[in-house]
Design an enzyme around this catalytic site. Structure first.
Site, PDB file in Angstrom:
ATOM      1  CB  SER A 193      53.895  52.029  22.623  1.00 26.65           C
ATOM      2  OG  SER A 193      54.315  51.248  21.545  1.00 26.65           O
ATOM      3  CE  LYS A 226      58.001  50.094  23.567  1.00 30.95           C
ATOM      4  NZ  LYS A 226      56.717  51.017  23.769  1.00 30.95           N
TER       5      LYS A 226
END
Length: 813
Positions: free
Chosen positions: A663, A706
């Site tokens: 990611s 996040k």
């Protein structure tokens, strides 16, 4: 052919950052108005598999139920199986009885449902009647007369035999005298015994004559005495035959009544015949009627003395009683240890010895579920010694054996009973995690043969109006079952929104029933504290915030270290080759986002992008894969016709643990492009997203956590309106952000950008156009792509001037 420059994306609309549930989908005021949910919510595939397994009669069609933890698999499996079981016939009762031929091997009797205890009661009554009737028969005048007649005949025969010897002795003047030492023979005259001194005075010839007579009588007497045992045996046989006839007549009459009650059951008829034979054979146990202490003549009931071994043999051990049951059984065995599943043989202590018999055989879950369904937990079953192998053996052999584990798996046998195995007709549903299922499927050759059906539960469901309404019914049922306050429709809507957050998808709802149920219970507490009898949306909010606060200590400490600049994270300014990447830490049930500084340095080299995390073995395979993709992207885009002549290093700064996942690959590429183009990156942004070799930004997991992780740092330092996060465009549908993040975006203090390509992202991060190839096949010189391409060409030219050696390269910055 000229390329089209990628248009910069607009920020994600505020209404897309958090998708509220429409109250129109909850057409009620409180859950108290809702009916119980009769169906199963959103698990059609898994429910169909369970029903298929239940309907398949051939061997091996048991089912393994797998799915994520905490989604209500046990509840659904039990509900589905109970619905199916209710339409099936009630299975048989099972009893253990004494084996008169082989006592250590008790016999199993299969009886129609509810007949087990009927048989037990009937036999208890029969034995009680026999214990009263048999002594009465032996005490009757008829029996005494017949016995006296037999005894008289034997006595007469004995007297006649002895009388003949006595007459011979008298005729020979010999007296037969019985002494403590036995019988003695002495001379006699006119019926009187001759004293020894007088006998010794007789002439010798007379004494010899007398001695001859004595020897003759003694020989005849000896012959008669040898007939005494024969007469005694004849007497015993005659009396025994009398006792047998008398007993048999009484037993036959009473057993006949019981036999009529069970004439449709051949097994019971055979067992009653065995009882009849045994009672006649052991009539001495019944000859004396038990007396009530302190009440002479009062016969005690059977239960007062039924602990005597002589009478326990006639009892019935009802192992499984189906009286009053409807449909087939559904049994959940927890914990599934050996004795709980397969039954046990108990022992009692008597005079320092452990004794047992068939009445101490106890059933297991397999016995109770026989003819129906057994549910067990996979993990618990595998952790119990001997259970998994024994269960497979039972399913293969289709029979239940009650024995100690060491009987089958140990080197020595200490079992004193070997009960007859009971035929097994059962469907087993094992519930476990996917990892256990795949482990068994790959490593246990018996597993695919015995568990041919898989019921795979989804971890989430579509967020449709129908599912949301059924979700409300589940909450209403929970509230009623556990005595919680009803929930308002707005509270249910908030829980459905939180369910979408747990699913990590605004278009889905999580199946984590346990966590949703816990929030409802905790919201009940907050409503009660506020003196309300209804759970409102505010109570749900309070429960969610309190749950996070209880387990967020580590997140708080990590953010504190960033704010104190122990961990370096910049949220303003511009730096070349440096930006903020985002990762997710999962600690038990709590996951939170954490920003990490990613930096890149480039120089002339042999075309290698060095992943420092990988070099020191802190990077996982997925992270290493993402870094290797960067080399493919750089070479294909900027140096398709010549060697890629750079050496680049990438690192997660201040990373002291393992790093895995791809990611951060887009963030690492942005850092590389910034270093190659010498274009500073705005530190007010954080980035997440993976990338492929064509420069497309791909979806990642944990997007909400996040974004919130970077927002928390920016918010505590002070929002400037320039801060934000770049996420993959494919992740927009997953957004369910916290209210404070949404409010900041709505006020223009924070922004979330959806990114589809690397060009879009680098242009937002640097403020410099990414650039597209023109008709001449070149990028604009002042664009990011143009500057990167020119830098790589200079590297290639410098490398050619140094030759192909990697030693002694110098910086080309």
């Amino acid at each position: 052919m000229a390329e089209e420059s990628a248009a910069l994306p607009a920020p994600v609309p505020v209404e897309t950052l958090y998708r509220h549930s429409d109250l129109k989908d909850f057409p009620f005021k409180t859950t108290a108005e809702l009916d119980e949910m009769t169906g199963v919510l959103g698990q059609d595939r898994a429910v169909g598999a369970i029903r298929f397994a239940a309907g398949m009669r051939p061997t091996g069609y048991n089912v393994f139920v797998l799915g994520p933890f905490g989604i209500g698999k046990h509840t659904i499996v039990r509900r589905v199986l109970r619905d199916l079981a209710a339409k099936e016939d009630v299975p048989s009762d099972w009893c253990y009885v004494y084996n008169f031929e082989t006592p250590h091997k008790p016999l199993a009797l299969k009886l129609p449902a509810g007949i087990g205890n009927v048989l037990k009661t009937a036999l208890d009554k029969l034995i009680e009647q026999l214990r009263a009737a048999i002594p009465a028969v032996f005490d009757s005048e008829e029996y005494r007369a017949r016995r006296q007649a037999i005894e008289g005949v034997i006595k007469t025969r004995q007297e006649e035999t002895f009388g003949k010897v006595q007459e011979r002795a008298r005729a020979a003047n010999v007296a037969i005298i019985q002494t403590p030492a036995g019988f003695a023979f002495t001379p006699m005259r006119e019926g009187e015994v001759i004293p020894p001194e007088e006998f010794n005075a007789f002439p010798e010839d007379r004494r010899k004559e007398f001695q001859t007579n004595v020897e003759s009588i003694q020989a005849e007497f000896t012959d008669v005495m040898q007939q005494v045992p024969l007469l005694a045996r004849q007497a015993h046989e005659a009396l025994s035959e009398l006792d047998r006839q008398v007993t048999q007549a009484a037993v036959k009459l009473l057993v006949g009544d019981t036999r009529m009650q069970f004439e449709a059951l051949p097994q019971v008829i055979d067992y009653l015949a065995a009882i009849e034979v045994d009672v006649v054979r052991n009539v001495h146990f019944f000859r004396i009627a038990p007396q009530v202490e302190g009440q002479p003549g009062m016969i005690a009931p059977m239960h007062a003395t039924d602990d005597l071994p002589a009478f326990r043999r006639y009892k019935v051990n009802v192992l499984v009683d189906r009286a009053g049951q409807e449909g087939a059984p559904v049994i959940y065995a927890d914990p599934p240890n050996f004795q709980r599943l397969f039954g046990r043989i108990e022992h009692v202590a008597e005079i320092s010895n452990l004794l047992t018999d068939f009445t101490l055989i106890k059933p297991g879950a397999l016995h109770r579920a026989n003819g129906g369904y057994l549910i067990i937990d996979a993990r618990k079953t595998l952790l119990e010694p001997f259970v998994w192998d024994a269960l497979k053996h039972a399913l293969r052999s289709k029979e239940i054996r009650i024995e100690a584990p060491t009987q089958s798996f140990g080197p020595f046998s200490t079992q004193t009973l070997s009960p007859e195995p009971i035929p097994l007709n059962i469907k087993v549903a094992i519930i476990g995690e996917p990892s256990i299922y795949y482990l068994l499927d790959q490593n246990d050759p018996d597993f695919p043969e015995l568990f041919r059906v898989t019921a795979d539960f989804d971890g989430d469901m579509d967020r449709t109006p129908q599912n949301k309404f059924m979700f409300a019914q589940i909450l209403g049922s929970l509230a009623r079952r556990e005595g919680l306050h009803p929930l308002s429709n707005d509270a249910v809507a908030r829980l459905s929104e939180h369910s979408a957050r747990l699913a990590g998808d605004a278009e889905k709802m999580s199946w984590q029933v346990r966590r949703i149920g816990d929030l409802a219970r905790e919201a009940h507490y907050f409503a009660s504290q506020a003196g309300r009898g209804l759970i409102e949306r505010a109570d749900i909010e309070a429960a969610i915030e309190a749950a996070v606060a209880r387990i967020s200590r580590i997140r708080t400490r990590m953010q504190e270290e960033i704010l104190r600049q122990t961990i370096l994270i910049a949220t303003d300014g511009e730096v070349v080759g440096q930006l903020n990447g985002l990762s997710v830490l999962e600690l038990g049930r709590f996951a939170f986002g954490k920003p990490s500084r990613i930096s890149a340095r480039v120089r002339l080299g042999a075309g290698r992008v060095i992943d420092i995390e990988r070099e020191v073995e802190l990077g996982g395979p997925l992270h290493s894969k993402g870094v290797l993709i960067l080399s493919g992207f750089l070479g294909a885009r900027y140096a398709p016709d010549e060697p890629l002549s750079l050496s680049a290093s990438l690192v997660f700064e201040q990373s002291y643990g393992g790093v895995d996942g791809d990611s951060a690959s887009s963030a690492e590429l942005y850092a590389l492009l910034s270093a190659l183009a010498d274009a500073p990156i705005k530190q007010s942004f954080a980035v997440t997203g993976s990338v492929n070799q064509f420069g497309d930004v791909q979806a990642i997991g944990g997007v909400n956590e996040k974004i919130e992780g970077f927002f928390d740092i920016c918010n505590k330092r002070g929002l400037t309106g320039k801060q934000g996060v770049l996420i993959p465009q494919a992740n927009v549908k997953h957004l369910m952000l916290r209210k404070d993040v949404v409010d900041a975006c709505k006020a223009g203090k924070f922004v979330v950008y959806p990114i589809a390509t690397i060009d879009q992202g680098i242009e937002l991060l640097t403020g410099v156009s990414a650039g597209a190839r023109g008709g001449d096949g070149k990028y604009p010189k002042d664009s990011i792509n143009g500057r990167v391409e020119q830098r790589l060409r200079r590297f290639a030219e410098a490398r050619r001037s140094f030759g192909r050696s990697d030693d002694g390269v110098r910086s080309a910055d």
